[in-house]
Design an enzyme around this catalytic site. Structure first.
Site, PDB file in Angstrom:
ATOM      1  N   SER A 101     -10.002   5.407 -48.816  1.00 39.20           N
ATOM      2  CA  SER A 101      -8.962   4.386 -48.966  1.00 39.20           C
ATOM      3  C   SER A 101      -8.383   4.443 -50.383  1.00 39.20           C
ATOM      4  CB  SER A 101      -9.534   3.015 -48.607  1.00 39.20           C
ATOM      5  OG  SER A 101      -8.518   2.098 -48.297  1.00 39.20           O
ATOM      6  N   HIS A 113     -11.545   1.618 -40.107  1.00 37.51           N
ATOM      7  CA  HIS A 113     -11.225   2.021 -41.475  1.00 37.51           C
ATOM      8  C   HIS A 113     -12.474   2.291 -42.298  1.00 37.51           C
ATOM      9  CE1 HIS A 113      -8.913   2.482 -45.083  1.00 37.51           C
ATOM     10  NE2 HIS A 113      -9.419   1.401 -45.653  1.00 37.51           N
TER      11      HIS A 113
END
Length: 252
Positions: A84, A233
């Protein structure tokens, strides 16, 4: 800036960068599985974990923080992985210092611009009155007014420290709140890393989409994309065994 990091294992250096609101601790379980094959560097990026706080917070300075760390460790070339926000730092580092990165792994992020989407989390964190809470449960109860998923609250509250003076944030919450738009910034145009690059995407995540592939190809022409089935995620927390397998396959 001298970053805090945890070093373990033996073998070629593998540097891992956490995501927004995270820390090096998020990658301990992954690192333990890889210590026989790599020297692991789990890094706290600035304004996170045990690393120093600073008003300046963007990918340019985070790239230079990392360069300083690997210079001080005497590392001429590294395997680099980031998740990320850490993936954005890793991508920026690779296109800035391509000769320092032997192979690159980017976990669930692409080079494109991402609009701000952490407002609720920031509102929740800023709503916690640190001078009034007596326990982590108090903090969790306050945060639950904004975030109803216990696992996300647990992750965020890992950044809540406590000393003899009471509770404090390990993250630099004021600066992150003020400059949150920095996290989503795209890679600069015409920047390229030609080394082998693996993009790992959570199959249940929308952070990497088919429409991102031309942009990925432009910056990382020698890339491959693998989806981690059953993962969102936070793929390293949800499917750690699959992530470890992909790291080994790509780097060994």
């Amino acid at each position: 800036m001298k970053l805090n990091y945890k070093k373990s294992g033996t073998g070629k250096p593998l540097v891992i960068l956490h995501g927004l609101f995270g820390s090096a601790d998020n990658w301990f379980s992954i690192a333990r599985e890889l210590e026989n094959e790599f020297t692991l560097y789990l890094v706290d990026q600035r304004n996170h974990g045990e690393s120093p706080h600073a008003e300046e917070w963007n990918y340019e300075v985070m790239v230079e923080d990392l360069r300083e760390l690997i210079d001080e460790e005497g590392l001429s070339e590294i395997f680099l992985m980031g998740h990320s926000m850490g993936g954005k730092t890793a991508m920026n580092f690779a296109v800035t210092y391509p000769d320092r990165v032997e192979r690159l792994i980017v976990a669930d992020i692409s080079p494109r611009y991402y609009p701000i989407h952490h407002q609720t989390i920031l509102e929740g964190l800023n709503s916690i009155n640190l001078s009034e809470i007596q326990s982590r449960k108090d903090a969790d109860d306050q945060l639950a007014r904004y975030i109803n998923i216990p696992g996300i609250r647990q992750f965020l509250l890992k950044s809540l420290g406590r000393d003899r003076n009471g509770f404090y944030w390990k993250i630099n919450l004021p600066v992150i709140t003020e400059k949150i738009e920095e996290v989503g910034k795209a890679l600069e145009e015409d920047t390229v890393y030609e080394g082998p690059t693996l993009f790992l995407a959570g199959a249940n995540s929308n952070y990497i989409q088919q429409s991102d592939l031309p942009d990925i190809l432009e910056h990382f022409p020698n890339y491959e994309l693998e989806f981690i089935e059953g993962a969102g995620h936070w793929l390293h927390a949800e499917k750690p065994d699959a992530v470890v397998r992909e790291i080994r396959r790509f780097l060994l």
